[in-house]
Design a protein around this motif. Structure first.
Motif, PDB file in Angstrom:
ATOM      1  N   PHE A 193       3.314  21.295 -16.865  1.00 40.66           N
ATOM      2  CA  PHE A 193       1.977  20.758 -16.580  1.00 40.66           C
ATOM      3  C   PHE A 193       2.003  19.350 -16.251  1.00 40.66           C
ATOM      4  CE2 PHE A 193       2.073  24.483 -19.537  1.00 40.66           C
ATOM      5  CZ  PHE A 193       1.095  25.136 -19.146  1.00 40.66           C
ATOM      6  N   SER A 194       1.434  18.952 -15.123  1.00 35.79           N
ATOM      7  CA  SER A 194       1.451  17.495 -14.644  1.00 35.79           C
ATOM      8  C   SER A 194       0.053  17.103 -14.523  1.00 35.79           C
ATOM      9  CB  SER A 194       2.069  17.673 -13.061  1.00 35.79           C
ATOM     10  OG  SER A 194       1.055  18.402 -12.250  1.00 35.79           O
ATOM     11  N   GLU A 195      -0.092  16.303 -13.862  1.00 35.99           N
ATOM     12  CA  GLU A 195      -1.458  15.339 -13.793  1.00 35.99           C
ATOM     13  C   GLU A 195      -2.586  16.357 -13.082  1.00 35.99           C
ATOM     14  OE1 GLU A 195      -4.191  12.877 -15.105  1.00 35.99           O
ATOM     15  OE2 GLU A 195      -2.011  12.733 -15.794  1.00 35.99           O
ATOM     16  N   THR A 196      -1.990  16.949 -12.092  1.00 35.01           N
ATOM     17  CA  THR A 196      -2.811  17.702 -11.124  1.00 35.01           C
ATOM     18  C   THR A 196      -2.757  19.504 -11.321  1.00 35.01           C
ATOM     19  OG1 THR A 196      -0.849  17.918  -9.489  1.00 35.01           O
ATOM     20  CG2 THR A 196      -2.474  16.172  -9.273  1.00 35.01           C
ATOM     21  N   ALA A 243       0.807  -1.252   0.042  1.00 33.59           N
ATOM     22  CA  ALA A 243      -0.084   0.120  -0.063  1.00 33.59           C
ATOM     23  C   ALA A 243       0.810   1.126   0.058  1.00 33.59           C
ATOM     24  CB  ALA A 243      -1.009   0.078   1.323  1.00 33.59           C
ATOM     25  N   GLU A 244       1.988   1.241   0.605  1.00 29.45           N
ATOM     26  CA  GLU A 244       2.822   2.525   0.881  1.00 29.45           C
ATOM     27  C   GLU A 244       3.608   2.545  -0.474  1.00 29.45           C
ATOM     28  OE1 GLU A 244       5.526   1.160   4.059  1.00 29.45           O
ATOM     29  OE2 GLU A 244       4.104   2.023   5.659  1.00 29.45           O
ATOM     30  N   ASN A 245       4.079   1.491  -1.317  1.00 32.32           N
ATOM     31  CA  ASN A 245       4.623   1.558  -2.380  1.00 32.32           C
ATOM     32  C   ASN A 245       3.570   1.905  -3.529  1.00 32.32           C
ATOM     33  OD1 ASN A 245       7.051   0.586  -1.726  1.00 32.32           O
ATOM     34  ND2 ASN A 245       6.387  -1.315  -2.115  1.00 32.32           N
ATOM     35  N   ALA A 246       2.290   1.773  -3.340  1.00 35.42           N
ATOM     36  CA  ALA A 246       1.201   2.155  -4.349  1.00 35.42           C
ATOM     37  C   ALA A 246       1.135   3.807  -4.295  1.00 35.42           C
ATOM     38  CB  ALA A 246      -0.254   1.105  -4.091  1.00 35.42           C
ATOM     39  N   ASP A 247       1.157   4.346  -3.077  1.00 33.43           N
ATOM     40  CA  ASP A 247       0.827   5.652  -2.882  1.00 33.43           C
ATOM     41  C   ASP A 247       2.010   6.388  -3.036  1.00 33.43           C
ATOM     42  OD1 ASP A 247      -1.391   5.008  -1.273  1.00 33.43           O
ATOM     43  OD2 ASP A 247      -0.614   4.927   0.765  1.00 33.43           O
ATOM     44  N   ARG A 248       3.249   5.849  -2.999  1.00 35.27           N
ATOM     45  CA  ARG A 248       4.408   6.563  -3.399  1.00 35.27           C
ATOM     46  C   ARG A 248       4.453   6.683  -4.877  1.00 35.27           C
ATOM     47  NH1 ARG A 248       8.970   4.870  -5.270  1.00 35.27           N
ATOM     48  NH2 ARG A 248       8.672   2.663  -4.512  1.00 35.27           N
ATOM     49  N   LEU A 249       4.013   5.498  -5.872  1.00 40.22           N
ATOM     50  CA  LEU A 249       4.068   5.735  -7.032  1.00 40.22           C
ATOM     51  C   LEU A 249       2.917   6.474  -7.862  1.00 40.22           C
ATOM     52  CD1 LEU A 249       4.247   1.800  -7.862  1.00 40.22           C
ATOM     53  CD2 LEU A 249       5.920   3.559  -8.123  1.00 40.22           C
ATOM     54  N   THR A 250       1.605   6.604  -7.016  1.00 44.77           N
ATOM     55  CA  THR A 250       0.710   7.599  -7.304  1.00 44.77           C
ATOM     56  C   THR A 250       1.100   8.720  -7.369  1.00 44.77           C
ATOM     57  OG1 THR A 250      -0.716   5.918  -6.544  1.00 44.77           O
ATOM     58  CG2 THR A 250      -1.756   8.200  -7.009  1.00 44.77           C
ATOM     59  N   ASP A 251       1.783   9.241  -6.149  1.00 42.48           N
ATOM     60  CA  ASP A 251       2.324  10.444  -6.001  1.00 42.48           C
ATOM     61  C   ASP A 251       3.287  10.996  -7.187  1.00 42.48           C
ATOM     62  OD1 ASP A 251       0.917  10.927  -3.770  1.00 42.48           O
ATOM     63  OD2 ASP A 251       2.174  10.592  -2.442  1.00 42.48           O
ATOM     64  N   GLU A 252       4.123   9.941  -7.430  1.00 41.35           N
ATOM     65  CA  GLU A 252       5.020  10.367  -8.409  1.00 41.35           C
ATOM     66  C   GLU A 252       4.255  10.334  -9.949  1.00 41.35           C
ATOM     67  OE1 GLU A 252       7.681   6.890  -8.407  1.00 41.35           O
ATOM     68  OE2 GLU A 252       8.833   7.625  -6.733  1.00 41.35           O
ATOM     69  N   MET A 296       4.474  13.921 -12.220  1.00 41.77           N
ATOM     70  CA  MET A 296       5.225  13.820 -13.536  1.00 41.77           C
ATOM     71  C   MET A 296       4.599  14.960 -14.441  1.00 41.77           C
ATOM     72  SD  MET A 296       5.403  10.344 -16.122  1.00 41.77           S
ATOM     73  CE  MET A 296       5.789   9.327 -14.539  1.00 41.77           C
ATOM     74  N   GLU A 297       5.807  15.448 -15.153  1.00 38.57           N
ATOM     75  CA  GLU A 297       5.532  16.493 -16.083  1.00 38.57           C
ATOM     76  C   GLU A 297       5.114  15.961 -17.316  1.00 38.57           C
ATOM     77  OE1 GLU A 297       8.836  18.751 -16.370  1.00 38.57           O
ATOM     78  OE2 GLU A 297       8.833  19.811 -14.325  1.00 38.57           O
ATOM     79  N   HIS A 298       3.838  16.299 -17.774  1.00 36.49           N
ATOM     80  CA  HIS A 298       3.436  15.775 -19.148  1.00 36.49           C
ATOM     81  C   HIS A 298       3.641  16.977 -20.323  1.00 36.49           C
ATOM     82  CE1 HIS A 298       0.788  12.385 -18.024  1.00 36.49           C
ATOM     83  NE2 HIS A 298       0.400  13.468 -16.743  1.00 36.49           N
ATOM     84  N   TYR A 299       3.935  18.093 -19.890  1.00 36.13           N
ATOM     85  CA  TYR A 299       4.196  19.168 -21.000  1.00 36.13           C
ATOM     86  C   TYR A 299       5.083  20.505 -20.173  1.00 36.13           C
ATOM     87  CZ  TYR A 299       0.815  17.117 -24.214  1.00 36.13           C
ATOM     88  OH  TYR A 299       0.237  16.502 -24.959  1.00 36.13           O
ATOM     89  N   THR A 300       5.930  20.826 -20.923  1.00 35.46           N
ATOM     90  CA  THR A 300       6.723  22.068 -20.406  1.00 35.46           C
ATOM     91  C   THR A 300       6.662  23.247 -21.559  1.00 35.46           C
ATOM     92  OG1 THR A 300       8.781  21.212 -21.375  1.00 35.46           O
ATOM     93  CG2 THR A 300       8.285  20.740 -19.045  1.00 35.46           C
ATOM     94  N   ALA A 301       6.713  24.545 -21.083  1.00 35.75           N
ATOM     95  CA  ALA A 301       6.912  25.447 -22.086  1.00 35.75           C
ATOM     96  C   ALA A 301       7.405  26.670 -21.396  1.00 35.75           C
ATOM     97  CB  ALA A 301       5.217  25.785 -22.483  1.00 35.75           C
TER      98      ALA A 301
END
Length: 219
Positions: free
Chosen positions: A121-124, A14-23, A27-32
């Motif tokens: 621009f990340s997921e959030t 569960a801890e690994n899953a939470d860490r992966l979710t946060d990563e 994660m940057e999808h776009y930069t400008a």
């Protein structure tokens, strides 16, 4: 007695899953980038004015036309006629005066030292490098596009300007547009002009905060 886990033991799934979710979220999808300059500041100010204050501009057009017509046809005095025509022409040629005034005030604040802004621009949300915390996508109220820039407005007073040619990521500028449409549920519009602005845009002011929108862009 409570037993503590051995520090060398692997983390729980569960801890690994939470860490992966946060990563994934970070994660940057776009930069400008955008290079701030007097030209870009004036351009942004004019687009903002046309998006949120077009009724003011239309009122100026109407008054200037009425002044010219009154000077040309309704007034018999030559002196008064010339004065009315002159005032109408001056008003018409200064329709962007409010936008230019605000732009010049902002330009003066930089004292000639204009920064380069780096966006990610990340997921959030959107993040400006070395600036305040991330802006969530729900904060945006208008997505505007012209031939060179994307404008992301959070209010009628504040927004972000992204140069299309600097966008990096899947699909570049078009990909970022699709990504932002998905995240904000907003449609991209073009800055309205006096000719393209119509009653539909005026009615939209009563339906959404921040003023009218421009015509939709064809894909």
């Amino acid at each position: 007695m409570r037993f503590l886990p051995h520090p060398g033991l692997p983390k729980k799934p569960a801890e690994n899953a939470d860490r992966l979710t946060d990563e994934v979220k970070a994660m940057e999808h776009y930069t400008a980038d955008t290079i701030q300059s007097p030209e870009t500041i004036r351009r942004f100010s004019e687009v903002k004015f046309n998006i949120f204050q077009m009724p003011v501009k239309l009122a100026g057009v109407l008054i200037s036309v009425l002044l010219v017509l009154a000077g040309g046809f309704a007034v018999k005095s030559e002196g008064l006629s010339l004065l009315l025509i002159f005032l109408g022409c001056v008003l018409f040629t200064n329709l962007n005066a409010p936008a230019n005034y605000l732009a010049n005030r902002v330009i003066a604040l930089f004292h000639g030292r204009f920064p380069v802004l780096h966006y990610s621009f990340s997921e959030t949300g959107m993040k400006i490098k070395d600036k305040k915390p991330e802006t969530t996508y729900s904060a945006f109220i208008r997505l505007v596009e012209d031939e060179d820039y994307l404008y992301l407005f959070q209010s009628s007073q504040y927004g972000t300007m992204v140069k299309k040619s600097t966008v990096q990521g899947d699909g570049e500028a078009d990909g970022l547009k699709r990504f932002l449409t998905e995240k904000t549920s907003l449609k991209w519009v073009a800055p309205p002009s006096v000719l393209s602005f119509n009653l539909k845009h005026i009615r939209s002011m009563g339906k959404a905060a921040g003023g009218p929108v421009g015509p939709r862009l064809r894909r």
